[in-house]
Design a protein around this motif. Structure first.
Motif, mmCIF file in Angstrom:
data_model
loop_
_atom_site.group_PDB
_atom_site.id
_atom_site.type_symbol
_atom_site.label_atom_id
_atom_site.label_comp_id
_atom_site.label_asym_id
_atom_site.label_seq_id
_atom_site.Cartn_x
_atom_site.Cartn_y
_atom_site.Cartn_z
ATOM 1 N N VAL A 55 6.022 -4.820 8.325
ATOM 2 C CA VAL A 55 6.414 -6.186 7.961
ATOM 3 C C VAL A 55 7.063 -6.213 6.582
ATOM 4 O O VAL A 55 8.062 -6.898 6.371
ATOM 5 C CB VAL A 55 5.183 -7.126 8.002
ATOM 6 C CG1 VAL A 55 5.481 -8.463 7.358
ATOM 7 C CG2 VAL A 55 4.713 -7.311 9.423
ATOM 8 N N VAL A 56 6.519 -5.455 5.649
ATOM 9 C CA VAL A 56 7.030 -5.480 4.276
ATOM 10 C C VAL A 56 8.304 -4.658 4.140
ATOM 11 O O VAL A 56 9.281 -5.113 3.555
ATOM 12 C CB VAL A 56 5.952 -4.968 3.297
ATOM 13 C CG1 VAL A 56 6.514 -4.848 1.894
ATOM 14 C CG2 VAL A 56 4.757 -5.905 3.303
ATOM 15 N N PHE A 57 8.323 -3.449 4.703
ATOM 16 C CA PHE A 57 9.440 -2.537 4.479
ATOM 17 C C PHE A 57 10.364 -2.365 5.675
ATOM 18 O O PHE A 57 11.429 -1.775 5.548
ATOM 19 C CB PHE A 57 8.928 -1.161 4.044
ATOM 20 C CG PHE A 57 8.278 -1.173 2.700
ATOM 21 C CD1 PHE A 57 9.032 -1.344 1.556
ATOM 22 C CD2 PHE A 57 6.916 -1.025 2.578
ATOM 23 C CE1 PHE A 57 8.434 -1.356 0.312
ATOM 24 C CE2 PHE A 57 6.309 -1.032 1.340
ATOM 25 C CZ PHE A 57 7.074 -1.199 0.199
ATOM 26 N N ARG A 106 7.244 -10.357 -0.838
ATOM 27 C CA ARG A 106 6.834 -10.446 -2.238
ATOM 28 C C ARG A 106 5.595 -9.612 -2.534
ATOM 29 O O ARG A 106 5.151 -9.539 -3.675
ATOM 30 C CB ARG A 106 6.560 -11.897 -2.612
ATOM 31 C CG ARG A 106 7.791 -12.744 -2.539
ATOM 32 C CD ARG A 106 7.506 -14.156 -2.954
ATOM 33 N NE ARG A 106 8.415 -15.009 -2.209
ATOM 34 C CZ ARG A 106 8.091 -16.137 -1.651
ATOM 35 N NH1 ARG A 106 6.884 -16.598 -1.760
ATOM 36 N NH2 ARG A 106 8.982 -16.834 -0.984
ATOM 37 N N LEU A 107 5.048 -8.990 -1.521
ATOM 38 C CA LEU A 107 3.812 -8.229 -1.678
ATOM 39 C C LEU A 107 3.987 -7.057 -2.628
ATOM 40 O O LEU A 107 3.147 -6.814 -3.487
ATOM 41 C CB LEU A 107 3.333 -7.741 -0.313
ATOM 42 C CG LEU A 107 1.937 -7.179 -0.222
ATOM 43 C CD1 LEU A 107 0.930 -8.294 -0.478
ATOM 44 C CD2 LEU A 107 1.698 -6.588 1.132
ATOM 45 N N VAL A 108 5.083 -6.344 -2.518
ATOM 46 C CA VAL A 108 5.307 -5.180 -3.370
ATOM 47 C C VAL A 108 5.531 -5.618 -4.810
ATOM 48 O O VAL A 108 5.009 -5.016 -5.749
ATOM 49 C CB VAL A 108 6.516 -4.372 -2.850
ATOM 50 C CG1 VAL A 108 6.835 -3.221 -3.775
ATOM 51 C CG2 VAL A 108 6.236 -3.868 -1.455
ATOM 52 N N ILE A 109 6.285 -6.685 -5.016
ATOM 53 C CA ILE A 109 6.509 -7.208 -6.359
ATOM 54 C C ILE A 109 5.182 -7.653 -6.960
ATOM 55 O O ILE A 109 4.903 -7.405 -8.133
ATOM 56 C CB ILE A 109 7.529 -8.361 -6.324
ATOM 57 C CG1 ILE A 109 8.873 -7.840 -5.839
ATOM 58 C CG2 ILE A 109 7.658 -9.027 -7.676
ATOM 59 C CD1 ILE A 109 9.865 -8.905 -5.508
ATOM 60 N N SER A 110 4.349 -8.292 -6.157
ATOM 61 C CA SER A 110 3.038 -8.734 -6.630
ATOM 62 C C SER A 110 2.169 -7.547 -7.028
ATOM 63 O O SER A 110 1.466 -7.594 -8.037
ATOM 64 C CB SER A 110 2.328 -9.536 -5.547
ATOM 65 O OG SER A 110 3.066 -10.671 -5.205
ATOM 66 N N ALA A 111 2.209 -6.483 -6.239
ATOM 67 C CA ALA A 111 1.395 -5.302 -6.558
ATOM 68 C C ALA A 111 1.823 -4.694 -7.886
ATOM 69 O O ALA A 111 0.988 -4.328 -8.718
ATOM 70 C CB ALA A 111 1.502 -4.270 -5.444
#
Length: 105
Positions: free
Chosen positions: A26-28, A89-94
């Motif tokens: 979903v993210v990548f 936005r999950l990766v940016i948040s991490a």
């Protein structure tokens, strides 16, 4: 102190979520490879253990563990909301959370 622990818990749970194939897709947009999955899983657990250790050192064993479990619950809910409504936005948040936690340690 609780903010840095919450940031660590969030970063740990985000890495654990990214170690799962469906969340990674979903993210990548593609499947996660086995080495990346293992690295994400191990790093996520190490970060969660670091958050527990930091909480115990600052608050004592009983209060520290209770605070850590509460922060785990909040972090898990925030990661679930991020995966549902803002998966890109999950990766940016991490990354932002890891930087925040490093600055507050």
């Amino acid at each position: 102190m609780p903010i840095s622990n919450l940031a660590l818990c969030l970063a740990g749970f985000i890495l654990l979520a990214l170690s799962m194939n469906r969340h990674f897709e979903v993210v990548f947009g593609g499947p996660v490879t086995a080495p990346f999955s293992l690295a994400f899983r191990v790093t996520g657990w190490v970060i969660l253990a670091l958050a527990a250790t930091q909480s115990i050192q600052h608050e004592g064993t009983s209060i520290g563990l209770a605070m850590w479990v509460g922060e785990l619950g909040v972090a898990a809910m925030l990661v679930a909301l991020l995966l549902t409504y803002g998966s890109r936005r999950l990766v940016i948040s991490a990354g932002a959370l890891a930087l925040l936690a490093a600055l507050m340690l």
